[in-house]
Scaffold this motif. Structure first.
Motif, short mmCIF file in Angstrom:
data_model
loop_
_atom_site.label_atom_id
_atom_site.label_comp_id
_atom_site.label_asym_id
_atom_site.label_seq_id
_atom_site.Cartn_x
_atom_site.Cartn_y
_atom_site.Cartn_z
N THR A 220 0.82 -1.23 0.00
CA THR A 220 0.00 0.00 0.00
C THR A 220 0.85 1.27 0.00
OG1 THR A 220 -0.09 -0.31 2.37
CG2 THR A 220 -2.04 -1.00 1.13
N LEU A 221 2.14 1.12 0.19
CA LEU A 221 3.01 2.31 0.28
C LEU A 221 3.29 2.91 -1.09
CD1 LEU A 221 5.73 0.95 2.76
CD2 LEU A 221 3.77 2.40 3.32
N SER A 222 3.47 4.24 -1.09
CA SER A 222 3.89 4.89 -2.35
C SER A 222 5.40 4.71 -2.47
CB SER A 222 3.54 6.37 -2.30
OG SER A 222 4.33 6.98 -1.29
N ALA A 223 5.94 5.06 -3.63
CA ALA A 223 7.38 4.88 -3.85
C ALA A 223 8.19 5.73 -2.88
CB ALA A 223 7.73 5.25 -5.29
N GLY A 224 7.70 6.96 -2.61
CA GLY A 224 8.41 7.85 -1.71
C GLY A 224 8.41 7.30 -0.29
#
Lengths: 316, 577
Positions: A220-224
Motif C-alpha cells: 500500500t506504500l507509495s514509492a516515496g
C-alpha cells in the motif's frame, strides 16, 4: 488335460479373420466406451457420498467411499486428495502420505498436496519439514481460491511456529500476511488472535504495530514512502551494528566496518526526491548488516524487536 | 512376341516384389495376432468387471451377505460350461499352449477361446479367487492358432504361433510387455533365436498398445515412490524371498495333494466341489472381501499402506486357502493374479514386522509389498526373470531392481531346492500329459566337444610327408584315418586304405599333396555342443578340434567313437578303428 487334437475343422479364410478382427475392434470400442462411462458414474457417486460423510465428520465411512471412488477412477487426483485429507483426519498418516507422495511426484508445486504433506509432517513433529512444506504450499499452485488458501496455509504455518515458540518468525509471518492482504478484516481478526495466543496482548501488539510502520515492502506504500522507510530501516540497522561492534575486537568486525561505511555512503548520497535504485540497494545492505551483526553480537534487545521482525521477513 | 515376354518378365518381377517370405509373413501376422488378442483381452477384462459390479457390488455395500451367492453360482455355472459345452477350455492355459507347441503343431481349437472367455468371466467376475491372465494367455494362443491356420503357415511357424499369441494375451492382461515376452520365453518356448524373439516381441508390443488404447495407459498398480533406506534392508528382502519360497512349495504341494484327493471322488462330485469352493470364498468374503476375484484393488491398497501388517498377513494366508480351494475344485481361471496378491500381502506383512522391530531404519510396508509381488510368482512358476521384470515394470522404478532380484532369486532357489518339479509340469502330469518344462530343459547338462575330444596331435601328418612314411606313421597309430595338416591352417584327412593303395600303385617317395587330391576338412571348437560335431561326423570320419583364438593350433581330434564314448555308449554300431 485335454490336449488339443489335430485340426478337424476347416480353417477360415484370411479375409474372414480380418473381418472378424475389424468387427471385434468396433465391439471393443463400444464396450470400452460404456465401461468408461460406467466407471466415471460409479466413481462420481462414491466420491459424492464420501464428501457428504466427510462433511458430517464421519471420516471412517468417508475414507471407504473415497477408496471405492478411487478404484473406479484409476488414480484421479481429486479422489486422491479427498482420500488423503480424510485419512489425515482419521490419523492414518502413512497411507495418506503414500497417496500424496504419488501426487507430489507428478507435480511438486501443487499447493493442496504440499499443504496436506505439511500437515502430516506437523502431526509427526517434523517441524522443519512442515515449515518448508507450508512455504511450498503458500507459494505453490492453487487452481482455485489461491489467495484464500495461501492465507489459510500461512496461518497454519504461524500456528506451527507459535507452537515451536519462534516468536520472531511468527511476527514476521504475520507481517507478511498483513502486507499480502491489506484491509482484510478476516485477516486482521486472525492476526489479533495470533497475537493474543502469545499470552500478552499489549507488548506483541505494540511490537507488531511498530514493525508494520517500519516495513518498507507493504504494497500500500507509495514509492516515496517506501524509500523513506528503507532509509529509516538502514539507519536503524547501522546504529544497531555500530553499538554492537564498537571496540568488540571481533575478527568479523573488519567486514562490519566495510558494510557500515557502505551504508553511511549510501545514506549520505541520497538527494531530495525519489532516487532510482536506492530502495533495493538500501534493503540489501540492511539485510547484510543485519546478518553480520547477528553473527557477531547475537539477538537484539527487546526494544529493537520490530527491526528484527522486518529484517527476518526481508531475509526470507 | 517380344512384347509378351517383356510383360511376363514385368509380371514376374512384380510377383517377386509382393511375395513375402515365411518369416516376413510371420512377423506381419505377429502384429495382427497382437491386435486381435488384445481386443479380446480388453473385452474379457471389461466383462469380468461388469459381472463383478453387478453381482458383488462394491466394498461399501451394506448387505454383505449377498457375497455368499455369486461365487457359489458362478463356480457352478463356469464348471458346467467347461465340462458340458467347452471341454477343450478345461485346464491350465500355459499347458494348453505348450501342448499346442509340442503335440498338436500349433493347433488350439477356436472353441477354447470362446469357452475360456465365457467360463472364466463368470467364475472370476462372481468373485472366485482366480485370475484372468492364464485364460487371457490361452485366448491369445487360440487366436494366434486361428490366424496361423487361416494364413496357411508352415508347420514350424504354426508351432511357434501359439506362444506368440500367448505372449500377446498375457502382455495385454498385465499391461507389461516385457514380462509377457519373458514369461513365454522362460516357461513355454525356451528358444532365443532372433525370429522367435522378434515375433513374440512384436505381438506383445502391439497387444499392449491396443490394450492401453482402450483401457488407458495407467499401470496395473499405482506404485508410490520406492527407495532403499538402509543396506541391511536387503536382508529383510532376502527373508521375504525365503518365506515366499517356503510358502510356494507348501502351496504347490497342497494343490497337488488336494487335486489328487478330489480326483479320486466320483465324477458327479465335481458339480458339488466347485460350488462348495465358491461358497467358502463367499464366506471368506464376508469378513475379507479383498480376497474375492483377482484381487488387484487390494494389492493397490497394500501398496498404499492401507493395511497394518497383521491384516496383510491374514489377507495373504486367506487368499492362499481361497485360491487353493477354487483351483483344486476345478473352477476355471488362472493362478497368476492370486500369486501376485499372496506375494504382495506376505511381503508387506513381513515388511511391516521389520518396520516395527528391525534394529535399523527400514522402508514402510508398501515397499515390501511391491517387492513381494514377484516372490511367490517366482517360487511357484519358476520364472525368476519374469517376476523381476514384472516388479520393475509395474513400479516403473529402477531402484526396485536390486531388492526384487534378491527376494525373487532366494524364493526361486528355495522353492526349486525343496520341490524340484515345476508347477505346470506337476499339473500336466496329473492330467496325464508329459509336457517338457523349459526350466527342466535348461538344467539338462549339455555335452560339448571338449568332453569327447582325444587330446594331442600324434596322428597328424603334414601334406609334404612322403606317402610311404605317412603309411608307416598311420600304421603305428592303428587308426583307420589320419589328419593331414595343410598350408594356410587348413585340414584334410586320409585313410590308411588310400595310403596303402597309393604306395602300391605309385612311387612311395611322392608327397601326399603330389600323390592325391586331399579333401578339405571342417574343424570344430571345444566349446561347441557335441551335437554339432555329431552332425559333421556323418560326413567325415574325424574332425580336428582347434583353438578359437589360434585356429591353426590343434587341440585334439574327434571321431564317432569318441562321441559314443562321451555319451556312454559302450558298443558303437560301427567302430572307426
Amino acid at each position: 488335460m485335454n490336449a488339443p487334437g489335430k485340426p478337424q475343422t476347416k480353417a477360415p479364410s484370411p479375409l474372414v479373420v480380418l473381418l472378424a478382427c475389424a468387427v471385434l475392434f468396433v465391439v471393443t470400442s463400444l464396450v470400452a466406451r460404456a465401461y468408461y462411462l460406467e466407471r466415471q458414474k460409479l466413481s462420481r457417486a462414491h466420491f459424492d457420498r464420501g464428501q457428504k460423510l466427510a462433511f458430517d465428520c464421519n471420516y471412517r465411512a468417508a475414507v471407504d467411499e473415497y477408496r471405492v471412488a478411487l478404484s473406479f477412477s484409476h488414480g484421479d487426483s481429486n479422489d486422491q486428495v479427498a482420500l488423503a485429507r480424510a485419512l489425515i483426519e482419521l490419523g492414518s498418516l502413512d497411507e495418506a502420505a503414500t497417496y500424496l507422495g504419488e501426487l507430489y511426484q507428478k507435480d511438486s508445486t501443487n499447493g493442496i498436496v504440499n499443504l496436506l504433506l505439511a500437515r502430516i509432517a506437523a502431526r509427526e513433529h517434523r517441524s522443519n519439514d512442515a515449515a518448508a512444506l507450508y512455504y511450498r504450499a503458500i507459494y505453490g499452485f492453487w487452481p482455485e481460491a489461491g489467495a484464500k488458501n495461501r492465507i489459510s496455509a500461512r496461518f497454519e504455518l504461524i500456528d506451527l511456529l507459535a507452537k515451536a515458540g519462534d516468536k520472531n518468525r511468527v511476527l514476521a509471518e504475520l507481517l507478511q500476511l498483513v502486507s499480502e492482504a491489506p484491509d482484510n478484516p478476516d485477516v486482521e481478526k486472525r492476526v489479533a488472535k495470533s497475537l493474543m495466543a502469545f499470552g500478552s496482548l499489549n507488548r506483541p501488539a505494540a511490537v507488531f504495530r511498530e514493525a508494520l510502520e517500519l516495513d518498507p515492502t507493504l504494497p500500500t506504500l507509495s514509492a516515496g514512502q517506501r524509500q523513506q522507510r528503507a532509509r529509516d530501516l538502514l539507519d536503524r540497522t547501522l546504529t544497531l551494528m555500530e553499538s554492537c561492534t564498537f571496540g568488540s575486537g571481533n575478527p568479523q568486525s573488519g567486514q562490519a566496518e566495510e558494510l557500515s561505511n557502505a551504508a553511511k555512503k549510501l545514506l549520505s548520497s541520497q538527494h531530495p526526491g525519489i532516487s532510482e535504485g536506492f530502495t533495493p540497494q538500501a534493503l540489501a545492505l540492511a539485510e547484510q548488516l543485519w546478518k553480520t551483526r547477528s553473527a557477531i553480537c547475537g539477538p537484539v534487545p527487546d526494544t529493537q524487536k520490530p527491526v528484527a521482525i522486518v529484517l527476518a521477513k526481508l531475509s526470507r | 512376341m517380344p512384347e509378351q515376354t517383356g510383360r511376363s518378365q514385368l509380371f514376374s518381377k512384380r510377383r517377386l516384389r509382393f511375395t513375402m517370405s515365411e518369416t516376413q509373413r510371420f512377423l506381419l501376422l505377429a502384429l495382427l495376432i497382437g491386435v486381435f488378442a488384445a481386443l479380446l483381452v480388453v473385452c474379457f477384462h471389461i466383462v469380468i468387471d461388469f459381472i463383478s459390479w453387478s453381482s458383488l457390488g462394491t466394498l461399501t455395500d451394506r448387505f454383505r451377505f449377498k457375497r455368499l451367492i455369486p461365487p457359489t453360482l458362478g463356480a457352478l455355472a463356469a464348471l458346467v460350461l467347461v465340462r458340458r459345452f467347452f471341454r477343450a477350455a478345461q485346464g491350465s492355459g500355459v499347458n494348453q499352449t505348450k501342448a499346442a507347441l509340442y503335440i498338436s503343431d500349433g493347433y488350439v481349437p477356436a472353441s477354447t477361446v470362446v469357452g475360456k472367455f465365457v467360463a472364466c468371466s463368470v467364475a472370476i467376475g462372481t468373485g472366485n479367487s482366480l485370475g484372468p491372465e492364464d485364460p487371457a494367455l490361452q485366448m491369445g494362443a487360440g487366436i494366434a492358432s486361428l490366424v496361423g491356420r487361416s494364413f496357411r503357415l508352415q508347420r514350424e511357424s504354426m508351432r511357434l504361433i501359439a506362444p506368440m499369441g500367448a505372449a500377446a494375451g498375457i502382455a495385454a492382461a498385465f499391461n507389461t510387455p516385457i514380462a509377457g515376452v519373458l514369461f513365454v520365453m522362460e516357461e513355454i518356448v525356451d528358444a532365443w533365436n532372433a525370429g522367435v524373439v522378434s515375433s513374440i516381441l512384436l505381438a506383445s508390443v502391439s497387444a499392449v498398445v491396443v490394450a492401453r488404447w482402450f483401457l488407458g495407459d495407467q499401470p496395473i498398480f499405482h506404485v508410490p515412490a520406492f527407495e532403499l533406506i538402509h543396506p541391511s534392508e536387503l536382508l529383510v528382502y532376502a527373508a521375504v524371498g525365503l518365506v515366499g519360497g517356503l510358502l510356494s512349495v507348501l502351496y504347490v504341494r497342497s494343490i497337488e495333494l488336494l487335486r489328487e484327493r478330489l480326483d479320486r471322488l466320483p465324477k458327479w462330485s465335481r458339480y458339488v466341489q466347485a460350488p462348495a469352493a465358491g461358497f467358502l470364498i463367499g464366506c471368506f468374503g464376508l469378513w475379507l472381501p479383498q480376497v474375492m476375484g483377482a484381487g488387484y484393488p487390494a494389492i493397490d491398497s497394500a501398496l498404499h499402506n492401507q493395511f497394518p501388517w497383521p491384516m496383510l498377513l491374514s489377507l495373504g494366508l486367506v487368499k492362499m486357502v481361497a485360491t487353493w480351494l477354487c483351483f483344486s475344485a476345478g473352477v476355471p481361471g488362472g493362478m497368476f493374479a492370486p500369486t501376485l496378491f499372496i506375494g504382495a500381502m506376505i511381503g508387506g506383512g513381513l515388511g511391516g514386522v521389520a518396520h516395527q522391530y528391525w534394529p535399523f531404519p527400514t522402508s514402510p510396508p508398501d515397499a515390501y509389498a511391491l517387492v513381494g509381488i514377484g516372490t511367490f510368482f517366482a517360487g511357484i512358476f519358476r520364472a525368476p526373470m519374469t517376476s523381476i521384470f514384472m516388479t520393475f515394470e509395474v513400479s516403473g522404478n529402477y531402484v526396485v531392481i536390486l531388492p526384487a532380484m534378491v527376494a525373487n532369486i532366494v524364493s526361486y532357489f528355495v522353492s526349486r531346492w525343496l520341490y524340484p518339479t515345476p508347477f505346470f509340469t506337476m499339473l500336466a502330469k496329473q492330467e496325464g500329459v508329459d509336457l517338457p518344462s523349459a526350466e527342466e530343459r535348461r538344467s539338462i547338462p549339455i555335452l560339448r566337444v571338449e568332453d569327447a575330444l582325444r587330446p594331442g596331435n600324434s596322428t597328424v601328418l603334414r601334406s609334404n610327408t612322403p606317402i610311404a612314411r605317412a603309411l608307416e606313421e598311420v600304421e603305428k597309430t592303428g587308426r583307420d584315418h589320419s589328419l593331414v595338416e595343410r598350408a594356410g591352417g587348413k585340414w584334410s584327412w586320409i585313410s590308411r586304405k588310400a595310403l596303402s593303395e597309393l604306395v602300391r600303385d605309385s612311387n612311395g617317395n611322392q608327397t601326399l599333396e603330389q600323390g592325391i587330391e586331399l579333401p578339405l576338412l571342417p574343424w570344430v571348437y571345444p566349446d561347441l555342443p557335441l551335437d554339432v560335431a555329431l552332425r559333421l561326423l556323418g560326413s567325415y570320419p574325424l574332425l580336428p578340434v582347434t583353438d578359437r583364438a589360434h585356429p591353426e593350433r590343434l587341440l585334439g581330434t574327434l571321431t564317432l567313437e569318441d562321441v559314443h564314448h562321451a555319451y556312454g555308449i559302450s558298443c558303437p554300431p560301427q567302430a572307426s578303428r
